[in-house]
Design an enzyme around this catalytic site. Structure first.
Site, mmCIF file in Angstrom:
data_model
loop_
_atom_site.group_PDB
_atom_site.id
_atom_site.type_symbol
_atom_site.label_atom_id
_atom_site.label_comp_id
_atom_site.label_asym_id
_atom_site.label_seq_id
_atom_site.Cartn_x
_atom_site.Cartn_y
_atom_site.Cartn_z
ATOM 1 C CE1 TYR A 134 -3.263 -2.963 0.845
ATOM 2 C CE2 TYR A 134 -4.541 -0.971 0.505
ATOM 3 C CZ TYR A 134 -4.467 -2.343 0.570
ATOM 4 O OH TYR A 134 -5.596 -3.095 0.358
ATOM 5 C CE LYS A 188 2.574 -18.656 0.387
ATOM 6 N NZ LYS A 188 1.737 -19.878 0.465
ATOM 7 C CG ASP A 221 -1.389 -20.780 1.545
ATOM 8 O OD1 ASP A 221 -0.953 -20.543 2.695
ATOM 9 O OD2 ASP A 221 -0.759 -21.471 0.712
ATOM 10 C CG ASP A 245 -7.757 -5.276 0.981
ATOM 11 O OD1 ASP A 245 -8.772 -4.733 1.452
ATOM 12 O OD2 ASP A 245 -7.572 -5.477 -0.233
ATOM 13 C CG ASP A 249 -13.369 -7.650 1.301
ATOM 14 O OD1 ASP A 249 -13.424 -6.857 2.273
ATOM 15 O OD2 ASP A 249 -13.497 -7.277 0.121
HETATM 16 C C1 IPM Z 1 -10.541 -1.637 2.760
HETATM 17 C C2 IPM Z 1 -10.698 -1.208 1.329
HETATM 18 C C3 IPM Z 1 -9.546 -0.314 0.921
HETATM 19 C C4 IPM Z 1 -8.255 -1.088 1.112
HETATM 20 C C5 IPM Z 1 -9.654 0.239 -0.507
HETATM 21 C C6 IPM Z 1 -10.970 0.962 -0.713
HETATM 22 C C7 IPM Z 1 -8.502 1.120 -0.870
HETATM 23 O O1 IPM Z 1 -10.794 -2.317 0.496
HETATM 24 O O2 IPM Z 1 -10.614 -0.768 3.641
HETATM 25 O O3 IPM Z 1 -10.364 -2.814 3.028
HETATM 26 O O4 IPM Z 1 -7.801 -1.774 0.193
HETATM 27 O O5 IPM Z 1 -7.689 -0.998 2.186
HETATM 28 MN MN MN Z 2 -10.675 -4.189 1.509
#
Ligand code: IPM
Ligand code: MN
Length: 352
Positions: A134, A188, A221, A245, A249
């Site tokens: 990032y 990893k 993984d 990240d 999700d």
């Molecule tokens: C998150 C989002 C952000 C990230 C994006 C929107 C840049 O996906 O907060 O997880 O990748 O950190």
């Molecule tokens: Mn994200």
């Protein structure tokens, strides 16, 4: 309590309004005062003025006790511009080095994991929030030619990983899981033999200071596998920015979707400005229809309260959320909740 509010794009302002409604009600019940200041950053302002985060604003935001962000992302703005210019910029400028993502299945919420319930899905991911891929280091060579080279560098610093790891150990200690305090490093190390070696060595050094916390390690993984197969194994996970990240999700999905997942971008230093947000994005197609789920936004407000000196108010909000998901809502999906956005906010208020 002074809170800067960035409602943002699409349905961001709608869910923010419900979070603020709950804040007003819980402040009265718990007897504290707050003041909010609105900032109109986001796609519309960018399209009309070209500004995303005007100079000096990050310094101004430092003076608040907390920042609340609804959502960024506008259909007429190319992907990445607002995310980088606003969200990532604030994370970096305010040095919000912890991204805290509880993965908690509330009662009544459906998970895609067969046979798993609220007792099985209740862990927290501590994601490093300022380094790794990032940091924007890289470039092109011979761009748009057949010989093009692109590089994107993951940077890790001893200071950056140590402060995150240390915070995660402290957090695990305080969370005090009755099943046993367990912190799992997710990385990893078998492939990323420089950057994740630094994480691994630092993790083990810091672990020695926390003999009451069991320190464990998973490759990322394998972690994806365990999160689906045995989520009950986890207590707290600490991980790098990019992997964090991705796995958060996955975490959002097993806890019932983007309508419920909340997160915090935390600068834990004294006087540090932290920012709380629902994970769901701006969902522009639902704007103004009173159908979007505000539970994640209200959960983000509970996190704000928890980390801004109002833990009793936070607990009250968390309990009310769980009463509403457990006894009222039909689904967590937009338009299928059995109630409108505003009605869900009212229900949470009634159950405080
Ligand atoms: C998150 C989002 C952000 C990230 C994006 C929107 C840049 O996906 O907060 O997880 O990748 O950190
Ligand atoms: Mn994200």
């Amino acid at each position: 309590m002074k809170i800067a509010v960035i409602g943002g794009d699409g349905t961001g302002p709608e869910v923010t309004a419900e979070a603020l409604k709950v804040l007003a009600a819980v402040a009265q019940l718990e007897g504290f005062n707050f003041k909010t200041t609105d900032y109109d950053f986001g796609g519309d302002r960018y399209l009309s003025t070209g500004e995303i985060l005007p100079p000096g604003v990050a310094d101004e935001l430092r003076d608040y006790d907390a920042i609340y962000l609804g959502a960024v992302g506008h259909p007429d703005v190319a992907p990445g511009i607002l995310e980088k210019g606003l969200l990532l910029e604030l994370r970096f400028q305010l040095d919000q080095y912890i991204n805290l993502r509880p993965v908690k299945l509330y009662p009544g919420v459906e998970t895609p994991l067969a046979g798993k319930g609220p007792d099985d899905i209740d862990f927290v991911v501590v994601r490093e929030n300022t380094e790794d891929l990032y940091c924007g280091v890289g470039g092109f060579l011979k761009k748009n030619t057949p010989d093009e080279v692109a590089s994107q560098t993951a940077l890790y610093t001893r200071k950056g990983c140590e402060r995150c790891i240390r915070w995660a150990f402290e957090y695990t200690r305080q969370r005090n899981n009755p099943k046993g305090k367990l912190l799992t490093l997710v990385a990893k190390t078998n492939v990323l033999t420089y950057g994740h070696d630094l994480w691994w060595r630092t993790f083990n050094e810091v672990a020695a200071e926390y003999p009451d916390v069991k320190a464990d390690y998973n490759h990322v993984d394998a972690c994806c596998m365990w999160m689906v197969k045995n989520p009950e194994y986890y207590d707290v996970i600490v991980t790098t920015n990019m992997f964090g990240d991705i796995i958060t999700d996955l975490g959002a999905m097993i806890q019932g979707g983007m309508g419920v997942a909340a997160g915090g971008n935390i600068n834990p230093e004294p006087g540090g400005a932290s920012m709380y947000e629902p994970m769901g994005g701006s969902a522009p197609k639902y704007t103004g229809q009173n159908v979007i789920n505000p539970i994640a936004a209200i959960g983000a407000m509970a996190m704000l309260l928890e980390h801004t000196g109002q833990p009793a108010a936070a607990a009250r909000v968390m309990k009310a959320i769980q009463t509403v998901t457990g006894t009222k809502m039909k689904s967590q999906a937009a338009g299928r909740m059995g109630y409108g956005t505003r009605e869900i906010g009212d229900l949470v208020v009634e159950n405080l």
